[in-house]
Design a protein around this motif. Sequence first.
Motif, PDB file in Angstrom:
ATOM      1  N   MET A  67       0.681  -7.224  17.704  1.00 29.91           N
ATOM      2  CA  MET A  67       1.378  -6.666  16.549  1.00 29.91           C
ATOM      3  C   MET A  67       2.103  -7.789  15.814  1.00 29.91           C
ATOM      4  N   LEU A  68       2.063  -7.726  14.488  1.00 30.20           N
ATOM      5  CA  LEU A  68       2.652  -8.768  13.649  1.00 30.20           C
ATOM      6  C   LEU A  68       3.542  -8.111  12.603  1.00 30.20           C
ATOM      7  N   PHE A  69       4.717  -8.702  12.383  1.00 26.00           N
ATOM      8  CA  PHE A  69       5.654  -8.191  11.384  1.00 26.00           C
ATOM      9  C   PHE A  69       6.026  -9.340  10.453  1.00 26.00           C
ATOM     10  N   ILE A  70       5.689  -9.184   9.178  1.00 22.14           N
ATOM     11  CA  ILE A  70       6.000 -10.205   8.164  1.00 22.14           C
ATOM     12  C   ILE A  70       7.125  -9.650   7.316  1.00 22.14           C
ATOM     13  N   LYS A  71       8.270 -10.336   7.306  1.00 18.89           N
ATOM     14  CA  LYS A  71       9.441  -9.735   6.675  1.00 18.89           C
ATOM     15  C   LYS A  71       9.927 -10.485   5.440  1.00 18.89           C
ATOM     16  N   ASP A  72      10.374  -9.684   4.477  1.00 14.22           N
ATOM     17  CA  ASP A  72      11.173 -10.144   3.325  1.00 14.22           C
ATOM     18  C   ASP A  72      10.428 -11.090   2.382  1.00 14.22           C
ATOM     19  N   GLY A  73       9.120 -10.905   2.229  1.00 14.90           N
ATOM     20  CA  GLY A  73       8.367 -11.721   1.289  1.00 14.90           C
ATOM     21  C   GLY A  73       8.198 -11.039  -0.069  1.00 14.90           C
ATOM     22  N   ARG A  74       7.797 -11.812  -1.039  1.00 12.28           N
ATOM     23  CA  ARG A  74       7.449 -11.259  -2.359  1.00 12.28           C
ATOM     24  C   ARG A  74       5.966 -10.916  -2.316  1.00 12.28           C
ATOM     25  N   LEU A  75       5.638  -9.633  -2.395  1.00  2.00           N
ATOM     26  CA  LEU A  75       4.266  -9.172  -2.208  1.00  2.00           C
ATOM     27  C   LEU A  75       3.558  -8.972  -3.543  1.00  2.00           C
ATOM     28  N   LEU A  76       2.491  -9.730  -3.749  1.00  5.25           N
ATOM     29  CA  LEU A  76       1.593  -9.496  -4.882  1.00  5.25           C
ATOM     30  C   LEU A  76       0.427  -8.680  -4.323  1.00  5.25           C
ATOM     31  N   THR A  77       0.522  -7.360  -4.424  1.00  6.84           N
ATOM     32  CA  THR A  77      -0.409  -6.496  -3.691  1.00  6.84           C
ATOM     33  C   THR A  77      -1.801  -6.424  -4.296  1.00  6.84           C
ATOM     34  N   MET A  78      -1.962  -6.729  -5.585  1.00  2.66           N
ATOM     35  CA  MET A  78      -3.197  -6.539  -6.341  1.00  2.66           C
ATOM     36  C   MET A  78      -3.567  -5.069  -6.456  1.00  2.66           C
ATOM     37  N   GLU A  79      -2.573  -4.204  -6.180  1.00  2.00           N
ATOM     38  CA  GLU A  79      -2.751  -2.756  -6.329  1.00  2.00           C
ATOM     39  C   GLU A  79      -1.912  -2.232  -7.491  1.00  2.00           C
ATOM     40  N   GLY A  80      -1.464  -3.130  -8.363  1.00  2.00           N
ATOM     41  CA  GLY A  80      -0.650  -2.733  -9.501  1.00  2.00           C
ATOM     42  C   GLY A  80       0.835  -2.734  -9.216  1.00  2.00           C
ATOM     43  N   LYS A  81       1.241  -3.119  -8.018  1.00  2.00           N
ATOM     44  CA  LYS A  81       2.650  -3.125  -7.659  1.00  2.00           C
ATOM     45  C   LYS A  81       3.035  -4.466  -7.066  1.00  2.00           C
ATOM     46  N   VAL A  82       4.208  -4.951  -7.455  1.00  2.00           N
ATOM     47  CA  VAL A  82       4.784  -6.173  -6.894  1.00  2.00           C
ATOM     48  C   VAL A  82       6.084  -5.795  -6.194  1.00  2.00           C
ATOM     49  N   TYR A  83       6.205  -6.148  -4.918  1.00  2.00           N
ATOM     50  CA  TYR A  83       7.452  -5.972  -4.185  1.00  2.00           C
ATOM     51  C   TYR A  83       8.211  -7.302  -4.228  1.00  2.00           C
ATOM     52  N   GLU A  84       9.418  -7.282  -4.725  1.00  2.00           N
ATOM     53  CA  GLU A  84      10.192  -8.512  -4.779  1.00  2.00           C
ATOM     54  C   GLU A  84      10.669  -8.935  -3.396  1.00  2.00           C
ATOM     55  N   LYS A  85      10.886  -7.957  -2.513  1.00  2.00           N
ATOM     56  CA  LYS A  85      11.305  -8.273  -1.150  1.00  2.00           C
ATOM     57  C   LYS A  85      10.874  -7.120  -0.265  1.00  2.00           C
ATOM     58  N   ALA A  86       9.828  -7.336   0.507  1.00  2.00           N
ATOM     59  CA  ALA A  86       9.302  -6.267   1.346  1.00  2.00           C
ATOM     60  C   ALA A  86       8.678  -6.856   2.603  1.00  2.00           C
ATOM     61  N   SER A  87       8.382  -5.953   3.538  1.00  2.00           N
ATOM     62  CA  SER A  87       7.816  -6.363   4.821  1.00  2.00           C
ATOM     63  C   SER A  87       6.496  -5.647   5.071  1.00  2.00           C
ATOM     64  N   ILE A  88       5.699  -6.237   5.957  1.00  2.00           N
ATOM     65  CA  ILE A  88       4.390  -5.682   6.307  1.00  2.00           C
ATOM     66  C   ILE A  88       4.289  -5.605   7.823  1.00  2.00           C
ATOM     67  N   LEU A  89       3.904  -4.437   8.324  1.00  2.00           N
ATOM     68  CA  LEU A  89       3.639  -4.266   9.748  1.00  2.00           C
ATOM     69  C   LEU A  89       2.134  -4.231   9.964  1.00  2.00           C
ATOM     70  N   VAL A  90       1.672  -5.097  10.836  1.00  2.00           N
ATOM     71  CA  VAL A  90       0.247  -5.209  11.142  1.00  2.00           C
ATOM     72  C   VAL A  90       0.014  -4.790  12.587  1.00  2.00           C
ATOM     73  N   ARG A  91      -0.961  -3.898  12.779  1.00  2.00           N
ATOM     74  CA  ARG A  91      -1.292  -3.449  14.122  1.00  2.00           C
ATOM     75  C   ARG A  91      -2.801  -3.294  14.244  1.00  2.00           C
ATOM     76  N   ASP A  92      -3.371  -3.827  15.317  1.00  2.00           N
ATOM     77  CA  ASP A  92      -4.810  -3.712  15.590  1.00  2.00           C
ATOM     78  C   ASP A  92      -5.656  -4.212  14.424  1.00  2.00           C
ATOM     79  N   GLY A  93      -5.211  -5.293  13.807  1.00  2.00           N
ATOM     80  CA  GLY A  93      -5.992  -5.940  12.761  1.00  2.00           C
ATOM     81  C   GLY A  93      -5.898  -5.306  11.394  1.00  2.00           C
TER      82      GLY A  93
END
Length: 385
Positions: free
Chosen positions: A1-27
Amino acid sequence: MLFIKDGRLLTMEGKVYEKASILVRDGKIQEIGEELVAPLDAEVIDAKGRIITPGLIDAHCHLGLWEDAIGFEGADGNEATDPVTPHMRAIDGINPMDRTFEEARQGGITTVASGPGSANVIGGQFAAVKTWGRRIDDMILQAPIAMKCAFGENPKRVYHDRKQSPSTRMATAAILRDTLYRAKEYAEKLEAAKEDPTKKPGYDMKMEALLPVIRKEIPLKAHAHRADDIFTAIRIAKELDVKITLEHCTEGHLIVEELKQEGLYAVVGPSLSERSKYELKNLTFETAGILSNAGIKIAIMTDHPVIPLQYLPMCAALAVKAGMDETEALKAITIYAAEILGIDHRVGSIREGKDADLVIWQGHPFELQSTVEYTIINGSIVYKK
């Protein structure tokens, strides 16, 4: 499991998070949010002050088929002994342990469409593969992803030197047309054999390889630089009722209105190269922006090894410098590349449920001095600065 915290996310889904986290599980990307808390058993990456993008995608290259710093021994991209070789499979020639795969990961490129070159009228099957692994079978995202065909100078130059057809553009078109017609007939006989087994044709490996094209399951990946070659590719695709994507599209900016009417996708490039032959005389970084600004969905390619794969973001940045919108250019090496290849359900954007292919940048990807700090493929850290 991987947790990436507090980055600026350029999602390419039409939304930009200025400060957000991503939880990764099982790839996979399991959760995205601004208030996420890291699980106790997760590996944590602090991305504060960093930019996070989807893994970059090159929609047209020859990675692993022309190996680094080798001549003939590592040149496996063109079976230039027969102008029709649809049964050639990229996965049988790619060497994933070539150094250029490591360089691709260092540059943030996580997925490529790699396949045969343009020596033949029909060169063989492209595959979409991840850039991490030792065994190509474990790296395949989809194979085949497209069937390579080529127009213009390359096939005629190769076979003119052998004093055989095709030595003209007419012959290239005729050979492609004839082969696709015969593949249609082969498919019809197979269909008829479901009712009457006596009508089943003898096994033909070339025709079998073309069945996904005839059935419109994959497109022809049509190498065409010059405007007249682009139009020939479109003409044949219409005649035979097959799907097509326009590869290189070097003179696309000269025929933008016609291409807009056709509603086709284009994979543009390589623009960071010399004008090594006549059909490249109108090569310019402006092409990508002109097509994009007209509403045509494009991807940007390196055509590696023509341009080393790790310079894909630089190619997109130079397209921006020549007039392309910055966000559209980033999409051209992420989500648009994935959509054109038909793999956007897996890669190309940061979205819950997609493959955890992510890049953490110090600086914007288009800034020359920016660096990749982490490349993550299928939830695993495959490069760390």
